[in-house]
Design an enzyme around this catalytic site. Sequence first.
Site, PDB file in Angstrom:
ATOM      1  N   LYS A 131       0.633  -1.366   0.144  1.00 26.63           N
ATOM      2  CA  LYS A 131       0.103   0.110  -0.231  1.00 26.63           C
ATOM      3  C   LYS A 131       1.164   1.491  -0.130  1.00 26.63           C
ATOM      4  O   LYS A 131       1.458   1.137   0.627  1.00 26.63           O
ATOM      5  CB  LYS A 131      -0.565   0.021   0.968  1.00 26.63           C
ATOM      6  CG  LYS A 131      -1.920   1.342   1.374  1.00 26.63           C
ATOM      7  CD  LYS A 131      -3.008   1.080   2.554  1.00 26.63           C
ATOM      8  CE  LYS A 131      -3.637   2.396   2.381  1.00 26.63           C
ATOM      9  NZ  LYS A 131      -4.744   2.091   3.920  1.00 26.63           N
ATOM     10  N   ARG A 158      -3.317  -7.149  12.771  1.00 30.82           N
ATOM     11  CA  ARG A 158      -2.831  -6.733  11.641  1.00 30.82           C
ATOM     12  C   ARG A 158      -2.629  -5.434  13.621  1.00 30.82           C
ATOM     13  O   ARG A 158      -1.204  -4.941  13.582  1.00 30.82           O
ATOM     14  CB  ARG A 158      -2.891  -5.640  10.698  1.00 30.82           C
ATOM     15  CG  ARG A 158      -1.634  -4.787  10.349  1.00 30.82           C
ATOM     16  CD  ARG A 158      -1.827  -4.638   8.675  1.00 30.82           C
ATOM     17  NE  ARG A 158      -1.444  -3.147   8.405  1.00 30.82           N
ATOM     18  CZ  ARG A 158       0.492  -3.121   8.615  1.00 30.82           C
ATOM     19  NH1 ARG A 158       1.200  -4.120   8.184  1.00 30.82           N
ATOM     20  NH2 ARG A 158       1.232  -2.599   8.027  1.00 30.82           N
ATOM     21  N   HIS A 171       4.690   1.409   7.623  1.00 27.01           N
ATOM     22  CA  HIS A 171       4.666   2.833   7.131  1.00 27.01           C
ATOM     23  C   HIS A 171       4.966   4.040   8.123  1.00 27.01           C
ATOM     24  O   HIS A 171       5.733   3.266   8.819  1.00 27.01           O
ATOM     25  CB  HIS A 171       2.926   2.557   7.578  1.00 27.01           C
ATOM     26  CG  HIS A 171       2.461   1.922   9.047  1.00 27.01           C
ATOM     27  ND1 HIS A 171       3.173   2.320  10.346  1.00 27.01           N
ATOM     28  CD2 HIS A 171       1.357   1.136   8.934  1.00 27.01           C
ATOM     29  CE1 HIS A 171       2.659   1.200  11.226  1.00 27.01           C
ATOM     30  NE2 HIS A 171       1.806   0.563  10.655  1.00 27.01           N
ATOM     31  N   TYR A 176      -3.204   2.526  14.445  1.00 24.12           N
ATOM     32  CA  TYR A 176      -3.162   0.906  15.473  1.00 24.12           C
ATOM     33  C   TYR A 176      -2.575   1.319  17.038  1.00 24.12           C
ATOM     34  O   TYR A 176      -2.833  -0.346  17.691  1.00 24.12           O
ATOM     35  CB  TYR A 176      -1.858   0.647  14.697  1.00 24.12           C
ATOM     36  CG  TYR A 176      -2.298   0.063  13.052  1.00 24.12           C
ATOM     37  CD1 TYR A 176      -2.525  -0.918  13.032  1.00 24.12           C
ATOM     38  CD2 TYR A 176      -1.796   1.075  11.705  1.00 24.12           C
ATOM     39  CE1 TYR A 176      -2.904  -1.303  11.282  1.00 24.12           C
ATOM     40  CE2 TYR A 176      -1.747   1.039  10.780  1.00 24.12           C
ATOM     41  CZ  TYR A 176      -2.954  -0.449  10.347  1.00 24.12           C
ATOM     42  OH  TYR A 176      -2.533  -0.578   9.209  1.00 24.12           O
TER      43      TYR A 176
END
Length: 314
Positions: free
Chosen positions: A167, A223, A265, A274
């Site tokens: 991504k 995740r 990321h 997250y």
Amino acid sequence: MRALFYKDGKLFTDNNFLNPVSDDNPAYEVLQHVKIPTHLTDVVVYEQTWEEALTRLIFVGSDSKGRRQYFYGKMHVQNRNAKRDRIFVRVYNVMKRINCFINKNIKKSSTDSNYQLAVFMLMETMFFIRFGKMKYLKENETVGLLTLKNKHIEISPDEIVIKFVGKDKVSHEFVVHKSNRLYKPLLKLTDDSSPEEFLFNKLSERKVYECIKQFGIRIKDLRTYGVNYTFLYNFWTNVKSISPLPSPKKLIALTIKQTAEVVGHTPSISKRAYMATTILEMVKDKNFLDVVSKTTFDEFLSIVVDHVKSSTDG
């Protein structure tokens, strides 16, 4: 909710800023309570009362790199943070069952769908790679775990390297050493003669969803858990190995940066999208560092889970 276009403190119904919104529009009340960062462009404010905005998306804008940034009401953020805490505990509680599933099926002589599911789950719980929907591969060539192909696997006598672009065009690289339990199953699954064939050629999105459903979680929950697990492992390792220790604030910033590099990321996304805030608050405590220094990682993880669980129960 109607999208209103923002410019210099004023709201408009069109993106050419020709039709101003009336001064009594409830969105102006919302603007009195929030500060829109000056570096954002193409800002859209959503028409709603301040009370409604507390639990919803308030405005969106583009940063200097053209990425859309989303800003939510305080109660929405609190609910989202509480949800992450619950996900962390829920996944931790089923990890033994997931490992039992992996151990049972990874011993199979054939590479049937259950064997592939076992390898898939082992890779996911090791690297916490994004799922990888087929539509994203077709639309923008974004690769995830399910859409890995044989060409993404580089095999050598001592290690296997997994390389792909995920991504946001972020390049990922994961190394599996020969001593790792994933090495032989991954070697068995890879077919060098068919580089364009999918690694998990007997799986589909539906099969993976059905598999993960038996554990009472979603694939994306792994995740979320993985980011927090990786953060905790890095934090524990840093406390054990860095001398003298920096301040808790600097230690947390360093650990978030390390975690972001592992999962692919930016540190800000790692923290904002997250991280369980209960965990972040817990590790800020200077006295907690003494506890960390005297525990094994499993003991440390258990202490954190108990604390997060008590917070969610409360």
